[in-house]
Design an enzyme around this catalytic site. Structure first.
Site, mmCIF file in Angstrom:
data_model
loop_
_atom_site.group_PDB
_atom_site.id
_atom_site.type_symbol
_atom_site.label_atom_id
_atom_site.label_comp_id
_atom_site.label_asym_id
_atom_site.label_seq_id
_atom_site.Cartn_x
_atom_site.Cartn_y
_atom_site.Cartn_z
ATOM 1 N N PRO A 267 0.790 -1.244 0.000
ATOM 2 C CA PRO A 267 0.000 0.000 0.000
ATOM 3 C C PRO A 267 0.817 1.286 0.000
ATOM 4 O O PRO A 267 0.263 2.366 0.069
ATOM 5 C CB PRO A 267 -0.806 -0.127 1.291
ATOM 6 C CG PRO A 267 0.097 -0.900 2.201
ATOM 7 C CD PRO A 267 0.823 -1.887 1.326
ATOM 8 N N GLY A 268 2.143 1.169 -0.040
ATOM 9 C CA GLY A 268 2.949 2.367 -0.223
ATOM 10 C C GLY A 268 3.792 2.792 0.959
ATOM 11 O O GLY A 268 4.484 3.814 0.881
ATOM 12 N N GLY A 269 3.774 2.027 2.034
ATOM 13 C CA GLY A 269 4.543 2.414 3.219
ATOM 14 C C GLY A 269 6.032 2.468 2.962
ATOM 15 O O GLY A 269 6.716 3.433 3.348
ATOM 16 N N ASP A 331 9.731 -6.178 -2.874
ATOM 17 C CA ASP A 331 8.913 -6.621 -1.736
ATOM 18 C C ASP A 331 7.818 -7.520 -2.298
ATOM 19 O O ASP A 331 6.693 -7.089 -2.529
ATOM 20 C CB ASP A 331 8.335 -5.396 -1.026
ATOM 21 C CG ASP A 331 7.610 -5.743 0.257
ATOM 22 O OD1 ASP A 331 7.723 -6.901 0.709
ATOM 23 O OD2 ASP A 331 6.922 -4.864 0.798
ATOM 24 N N CYS A 384 7.290 -10.871 3.827
ATOM 25 C CA CYS A 384 6.767 -10.926 5.193
ATOM 26 C C CYS A 384 6.448 -12.385 5.518
ATOM 27 O O CYS A 384 5.399 -12.715 6.059
ATOM 28 C CB CYS A 384 5.549 -10.025 5.376
ATOM 29 S SG CYS A 384 4.210 -10.294 4.185
#
Length: 436
Positions: A267-269, A331, A384
């Site tokens: 989401p852009g973090g 990622d 993750c």
């Protein structure tokens, strides 16, 4: 029509019965293969005016029940001759979870679960729900002992997941499983382009929000709170981001003037953190238009400028202009086994063979992105996940395919595997350099 979009008759929105039944409908949807995120999106769209307190109660019951899922079904198998139709079966799951965490309100829980059951199937299962829950209370000591002796009921994860962790982490698998059943911590990232640590800590003290600083600069709240209570969040001074995820930008070894790619950005973090750390030219990609829009929204809130495009990073002809990148963050999509406490439905939606499918996709992404990395450039591989097939084994396979790849150490180790704990979720990082 989705199951949870149907109206719930006769139950006041502020009642426990309403929350129990709504949560049961969500759990029932998950048991049919729908993700909790999808089920919640449908729910809130159909009930946009749900009060914040009611939303909170529904989410608390649903997430808690899914974290405990596995134990409840073991107990129900002892109490039922055969499963009940949905969402009655899930109503019992949610009620058993509530009884486990709020035994002091047992009478109310049973009463409200029966009230919820009265709205389903002409209420003909009210007596069954009442009887099952009262039996569960009477036999609680024996049932808990039996559950503790069953692998799935004790660890609240699927058998294949437990076996995989036990084989890979013979000394810590129990700790990893236990962490996956807890409430996640809430960490924050300071937008150091707009504020300072000192100013932030003063604002939190004034708001009576206890917070501590971790070694990597992340702020860890003593207890999670709604973002509306976080001083400076709406103004773009802070972001909610797990402390483990905040290592990515630092590991990229960023410098002003670099051309940087965040290949799977939503989401852009991490994309935002990159822009907060250095004056770089950033391209953020995501294959899903809605998720890409979230990246744009996050950058806008934080006052950051980067190019966001919708594209599958593996399809170079759709997005690459032929100019190589100095840094790439890969990622990649993964099992999310390191963040399962935030997404407890994953434990029950994933299948063992999904891991190989993710690994194949990850290999395709790495091979594609290596083509757009400049000689002497660095690519950070991130997941993750806590499963070796997606992490160490993936990197070993990639290095074997690419003679111009050199794996750079992280903290004196070949790579970095963070396991979920009280401070952060589970993440894996490997830093790869392309020969000049």
């Amino acid at each position: 029509m989705s199951r949870q979009s149907a109206p719930v008759p006769r139950l006041p929105e502020d009642s426990l019965a309403y929350a129990l039944l709504t949560s049961a409908r969500l759990i029932a949807d998950v048991t049919t293969g729908q993700t909790l995120t999808e089920a919640l999106a449908v729910l809130w769209k159909s009930r946009p005016d749900t009060p914040a307190g009611t939303r909170g109660a529904i989410l608390d019951l649903t997430y808690g029940c899914l974290r405990d899922y596995g134990r409840q079904d073991f107990i129900l198998a002892k109490l039922l001759q055969k499963p009940l139709p949905e969402p009655l079966q899930s109503l019992l799951r949610v009620a058993l979870h509530r009884l486990g965490v709020r035994s002091d309100t047992a009478h109310t829980v049973v009463d409200q679960a029966v009230e919820a059951a009265s709205t389903l199937l002409a209420g003909k299962f009210k007596g069954v729900v009442n009887g099952v829950l009262r039996n569960a209370l009477r036999q609680s000591a024996d049932l808990e002992r039996a559950a503790d002796a069953d692998m799935v009921a004790e660890f609240r994860h699927p058998p294949w997941w437990i076996r995989r962790l036990r084989n890979q982490y013979p000394e810590s698998w129990r700790t990893i499983l236990a962490a996956g059943n807890t409430h996640p911590p809430m960490a924050l990232r300071i937008n150091r382009r707009r504020t300072t640590l000192r100013t932030t800590l003063e604002a939190f003290a004034a708001a009576d929000l206890p917070v501590g600083e971790l070694p990597n600069g992340a702020l860890l709240l003593e207890r999670p709170v709604p973002v509306t209570r976080i001083p400076g969040f709406a103004e773009g001074l802070l972001s909610v981001q797990d402390a483990g995820a905040q290592h990515a930008a630092r590991l990229l070894d960023l410098a002003d003037g670099q051309r940087v790619l965040d290949a799977c950005a939503a989401p852009g973090g991490k994309a935002a953190h990159i822009l907060e750390c250095a004056e770089v030219s950033l391209l953020a990609l995501d294959s899903d238009p809605q998720r890409a829009a979230r990246v744009t929204d996050n950058l806008t809130r934080l006052g950051l400028a980067g190019e966001v495009r919708t594209a599958d990073c593996r399809n170079l002809g759709r997005w690459w202009d032929g100019q190589p990148f100095d840094r790439i963050l890969a990622d990649v999509p993964c099992s999310a086994s390191g963040v399962v406490r935030r997404n407890p439905d994953i434990k029950w939606l994933r299948r063992s063979d999904d891991i190989a499918r993710f690994a194949a996709q990850q290999a395709e992404i790495l091979d594609a992105l290596w083509q757009v990395l400049a000689p002497g450039g660095k690519m950070l591989y991130a997941t993750c996940s806590v499963f070796a097939e997606e992490n160490q084994e993936q990197i070993a396979g990639f290095a074997g395919r690419h003679a111009d790849c050199r794996q750079l150490p992280i903290g004196g180790q070949p790579d970095c595997q963070y396991l979920p704990c009280a401070e952060h979720d589970g993440f894996f990082y490997a830093l790869l350099e392309k020969a000049a």
